[in-house]
Design an enzyme around this catalytic site. Structure first.
Site, PDB file in Angstrom:
ATOM      1  N   ASP A 175      -8.077  -5.085  -0.132  1.00  0.00           N
ATOM      2  CA  ASP A 175      -8.614  -5.860  -1.253  1.00  0.00           C
ATOM      3  C   ASP A 175      -8.219  -7.323  -1.224  1.00  0.00           C
ATOM      4  O   ASP A 175      -8.722  -8.118  -2.009  1.00  0.00           O
ATOM      5  CB  ASP A 175      -8.165  -5.235  -2.580  1.00  0.00           C
ATOM      6  CG  ASP A 175      -8.876  -3.922  -2.811  1.00  0.00           C
ATOM      7  OD1 ASP A 175     -10.039  -3.822  -2.406  1.00  0.00           O
ATOM      8  OD2 ASP A 175      -8.266  -3.001  -3.374  1.00  0.00           O
ATOM      9  N   HIS A 228       0.855  -1.185   0.000  1.00  0.00           N
ATOM     10  CA  HIS A 228       0.000   0.000   0.000  1.00  0.00           C
ATOM     11  C   HIS A 228       0.883   1.225   0.000  1.00  0.00           C
ATOM     12  O   HIS A 228       1.947   1.220   0.628  1.00  0.00           O
ATOM     13  CB  HIS A 228      -0.917   0.004   1.240  1.00  0.00           C
ATOM     14  CG  HIS A 228      -2.070   0.926   1.081  1.00  0.00           C
ATOM     15  ND1 HIS A 228      -1.970   2.262   1.363  1.00  0.00           N
ATOM     16  CD2 HIS A 228      -3.324   0.711   0.637  1.00  0.00           C
ATOM     17  CE1 HIS A 228      -3.140   2.827   1.104  1.00  0.00           C
ATOM     18  NE2 HIS A 228      -3.978   1.918   0.659  1.00  0.00           N
TER      19      HIS A 228
HETATM   20  N1  CMC Z   1       4.076  -7.665  -5.031  1.00  0.00           N
HETATM   21  C1  CMC Z   1       5.428  -7.705  -5.182  1.00  0.00           C
HETATM   22  N2  CMC Z   1       6.236  -6.636  -4.996  1.00  0.00           N
HETATM   23  C2  CMC Z   1       5.649  -5.473  -4.643  1.00  0.00           C
HETATM   24  C3  CMC Z   1       4.266  -5.359  -4.467  1.00  0.00           C
HETATM   25  C4  CMC Z   1       3.469  -6.506  -4.668  1.00  0.00           C
HETATM   26  N3  CMC Z   1       2.137  -6.441  -4.508  1.00  0.00           N
HETATM   27  N4  CMC Z   1       3.944  -4.091  -4.124  1.00  0.00           N
HETATM   28  C5  CMC Z   1       5.109  -3.419  -4.074  1.00  0.00           C
HETATM   29  N5  CMC Z   1       6.141  -4.247  -4.391  1.00  0.00           N
HETATM   30  C6  CMC Z   1       7.571  -3.911  -4.381  1.00  0.00           C
HETATM   31  C7  CMC Z   1       7.928  -3.072  -5.601  1.00  0.00           C
HETATM   32  O1  CMC Z   1       8.320  -3.902  -6.695  1.00  0.00           O
HETATM   33  C8  CMC Z   1       9.055  -2.233  -5.052  1.00  0.00           C
HETATM   34  O2  CMC Z   1      10.199  -3.071  -4.994  1.00  0.00           O
HETATM   35  P1  CMC Z   1      11.678  -2.447  -5.231  1.00  0.00           P
HETATM   36  O3  CMC Z   1      11.889  -1.523  -4.055  1.00  0.00           O
HETATM   37  O4  CMC Z   1      12.585  -3.637  -5.238  1.00  0.00           O
HETATM   38  O5  CMC Z   1      11.615  -1.722  -6.545  1.00  0.00           O
HETATM   39  C9  CMC Z   1       8.635  -1.949  -3.614  1.00  0.00           C
HETATM   40  O6  CMC Z   1       7.801  -3.061  -3.257  1.00  0.00           O
HETATM   41  C10 CMC Z   1       7.859  -0.637  -3.438  1.00  0.00           C
HETATM   42  O7  CMC Z   1       6.715  -0.660  -4.312  1.00  0.00           O
HETATM   43  P2  CMC Z   1       6.122   0.604  -5.089  1.00  0.00           P
HETATM   44  O8  CMC Z   1       5.387   0.142  -6.302  1.00  0.00           O
HETATM   45  O9  CMC Z   1       7.204   1.620  -5.282  1.00  0.00           O
HETATM   46  O10 CMC Z   1       5.136   1.161  -4.016  1.00  0.00           O
HETATM   47  P3  CMC Z   1       3.935   2.167  -4.307  1.00  0.00           P
HETATM   48  O11 CMC Z   1       3.654   2.854  -3.017  1.00  0.00           O
HETATM   49  O12 CMC Z   1       4.232   3.029  -5.483  1.00  0.00           O
HETATM   50  O13 CMC Z   1       2.707   1.211  -4.719  1.00  0.00           O
HETATM   51  C11 CMC Z   1       0.851  -0.230  -4.644  1.00  0.00           C
HETATM   52  C12 CMC Z   1       1.700   0.805  -3.881  1.00  0.00           C
HETATM   53  C13 CMC Z   1      -0.432  -0.516  -3.845  1.00  0.00           C
HETATM   54  C14 CMC Z   1       0.418   0.340  -6.009  1.00  0.00           C
HETATM   55  C15 CMC Z   1       1.697  -1.531  -4.829  1.00  0.00           C
HETATM   56  O14 CMC Z   1       2.058  -2.063  -3.573  1.00  0.00           O
HETATM   57  C16 CMC Z   1       0.958  -2.592  -5.653  1.00  0.00           C
HETATM   58  O15 CMC Z   1       1.034  -2.568  -6.888  1.00  0.00           O
HETATM   59  N6  CMC Z   1       0.223  -3.527  -4.973  1.00  0.00           N
HETATM   60  C17 CMC Z   1      -0.585  -4.489  -5.710  1.00  0.00           C
HETATM   61  C18 CMC Z   1      -1.892  -3.845  -6.149  1.00  0.00           C
HETATM   62  C19 CMC Z   1      -2.864  -3.644  -5.009  1.00  0.00           C
HETATM   63  O16 CMC Z   1      -3.083  -4.545  -4.204  1.00  0.00           O
HETATM   64  N7  CMC Z   1      -3.497  -2.447  -4.962  1.00  0.00           N
HETATM   65  C20 CMC Z   1      -4.538  -2.130  -3.966  1.00  0.00           C
HETATM   66  C21 CMC Z   1      -4.153  -1.033  -3.036  1.00  0.00           C
HETATM   67  S1  CMC Z   1      -5.256  -0.967  -1.599  1.00  0.00           S
HETATM   68  C22 CMC Z   1      -6.780  -0.510  -2.226  1.00  0.00           C
HETATM   69  C23 CMC Z   1      -6.802   0.876  -2.748  1.00  0.00           C
HETATM   70  O17 CMC Z   1      -6.384   1.798  -2.038  1.00  0.00           O
HETATM   71  O18 CMC Z   1      -7.277   1.051  -3.863  1.00  0.00           O
END
Ligand code: CMC
Length: 428
Positions: free
Chosen positions: A364, A307
């Site tokens: 989710d 998140h």
């Molecule tokens: N699976 C594997 N690796 C992950 C995941 C995941 N679900 N989420 C983040 N990472 C890794 C990412 O690859 C990165 O690694 P590195 O530092 O080696 O590059 C690190 O963790 C940080 O991730 P980020 O993408 O920079 O973090 P963010 O804050 O930009 O993204 C997020 C947050 C929710 C978009 C992301 O965690 C994600 O894509 N999760 C899966 C989709 C999901 O479940 N979304 C629902 C969010 S809750 C409901 C809502 O608010 O809508």
């Protein structure tokens, strides 16, 4: 706090005031940055460090796993309140008295009839259309049937517009669902509670009475409360920024629905279930998918994990996990998908990749499992999220308009070509 932040640019020092919120969050107020410096701006892709507004609606502390609506903890609200009370609280700032709540419900019901001509729009969509696209279009279409824009300086006008959308939106949700399943469109029943009526509008079969299952009613009420607001997330920021151009409420909300649809935001609940189903079909080998999620060469992500703000457990996920267990037990559903979800969660919580990155299950991860047990098809999951988020979007839109916020218009750092002469097509 009279403290200031000092910034040095090209050897010159500038001071900016610090703003402190009621929960002691600190921000550097840079609203005069560009005008006091040589047109310097800040650059913050994804707004990871940028506050777009001051808001009195929702507080969340991602490190401590705290979520509160108007000062009330999500745990207490999910246990003791119903969705309509929470909607009133979010939008108007205080829990309603019994009289206020009854009036609110009556006023919403009075606005719940949707123009028959909207049926023609519903009919024009192919059954294969994704419900989120249909819902965004139908919400936008409401503007055509309610052309006068809300006078935000009139509390009465604003209240009426809010009741209108809270009344008509569930009808649009139900119609989106029923059209997809070849069921006749229904207007629901004025004698039922707000959430009860939603269930009946969605699921009533034309040839039998609809009996409310209290377990399903309670689960849906809880799910809607848990999704009702989440401060400046992607869809809410979209609603605020669209509304800041003074476009009307319904048009602003339809932009939020589109933003919510994406798999990184509200669309994650659909993506989670599709992922769990794919793992199941592939033999249920969770280790294989854990390895894929950690492989930086592989685009696969463990959907429902991580998140932007929660770097500790998502408090909503805790409540939903418990509710999922209860609903499946009470309904007597044994679900292999839930077992896979639990196995993934168990492995991820002790895996250094997930632990170091503070990736915990989010709201989710478990919501889809309950929706599935309730008989809601996978591609309707994000629609259910939208239904829950509606009061939050309305509250944020109202706050933004009442605060007379300026039009949202970020800057950029241009990195394209500098001036170059035009060549006619024969010379390129
Ligand atoms: N699976 C594997 N690796 C992950 C995941 C995941 N679900 N989420 C983040 N990472 C890794 C990412 O690859 C990165 O690694 P590195 O530092 O080696 O590059 C690190 O963790 C940080 O991730 P980020 O993408 O920079 O973090 P963010 O804050 O930009 O993204 C997020 C947050 C929710 C978009 C992301 O965690 C994600 O894509 N999760 C899966 C989709 C999901 O479940 N979304 C629902 C969010 S809750 C409901 C809502 O608010 O809508």
């Amino acid at each position: 706090m009279s403290e200031k932040a000092t910034l040095e640019i090209h050897g010159k020092k500038y001071e900016f005031p610090l703003i402190v919120g009621t929960e002691n969050e600190v921000a550097i107020d840079i609203s005069n940055l560009r005008s006091t410096t040589d047109s310097v701006i800040t650059l913050d892709p994804g707004y990871k460090n940028t506050g777009s507004c001051e808001s009195a609606i929702t507080f969340l502390d991602g490190e401590k796993g705290i979520l509160r609506y108007r000062g009330y903890s999500i745990e207490e609200l999910a246990e003791k309140a119903d969705f309509l009370e929470v909607a009133f609280l979010l939008i108007f700032g205080e829990l309603p008295t019994k009289v206020q709540l009854d009036k609110f419900h009556t006023d919403i019901k009075a606005q719940s009839v949707v123009d028959e001509d909207i049926r023609k729009i519903v009919d024009a969509f192919p059954k294969s259309a994704h419900p989120m696209g249909v819902l965004a279009s139908l919400t936008s279409a409401l503007t055509a049937f309610n052309p006068s824009s809300v006078n935000v300086d009139s509390e009465e006008d604003m209240y009426k517009a809010i009741c209108k959308i809270l009344g008509k939106f569930p009808v649009l949700v139900a119609w989106t669902f029923r059209k997809k399943h070849g069921l006749p469109l229904d207007y629901g029943d004025k004698n039922l509670g707000y959430v009860e009526n939603i269930l009946k509008m969605m699921f009533k079969q034309p040839n039998e009475d609809y009996k409310i299952n209290p377990i399903i009613l309670n689960a849906l009420d809880k799910l809607l409360i848990l999704h009702a607001d989440h401060e400046q997330n992607c869809s809410t920021s979209t609603v605020r920024i669209a509304g800041s151009s003074h476009v009307g409420l319904f048009a602003s909300l339809s932009t939020g629905i589109s933003a919510l649809w994406g798999p990184l935001h509200g669309g994650a609940n659909q993506a989670v279930l599709e992922m769990l189903e794919a793992i199941n079909l592939d033999g249920g080998d969770t280790d294989k998918y854990m390895a894929k999620a950690k492989d930086r060469e592989d685009p696969f992500r463990l959907m429902g994990f991580g998140h932007r703000v929660y770097k500790n457990f998502d408090p909503r996920a805790k409540i939903i996990k418990k509710a999922a267990d209860e609903v499946l037990n009470d309904l007597g559903v044994a679900d292999k998908i839930l077992e896979i979800a639990k196995a993934l969660e168990k492995e991820a919580l002790k895996d250094p990749y997930f632990v170091e990155r503070k990736l915990y299950p989010n709201v989710d991860f478990y919501s889809g499992i309950i929706y599935r047990a309730m008989g809601i098809p996978t591609d309707m999951f994000t629609v259910m999220f939208a239904l829950g988020r509606l009061p939050g979007w309305i509250a944020q839109w109202r706050e933004m308009r009442l605060n007379k916020e300026p039009i949202g218009r970020p800057r950029q750092i241009y990195i394209g070509e500098t001036l170059r002469p035009f060549k006619t097509v024969d010379k390129r």
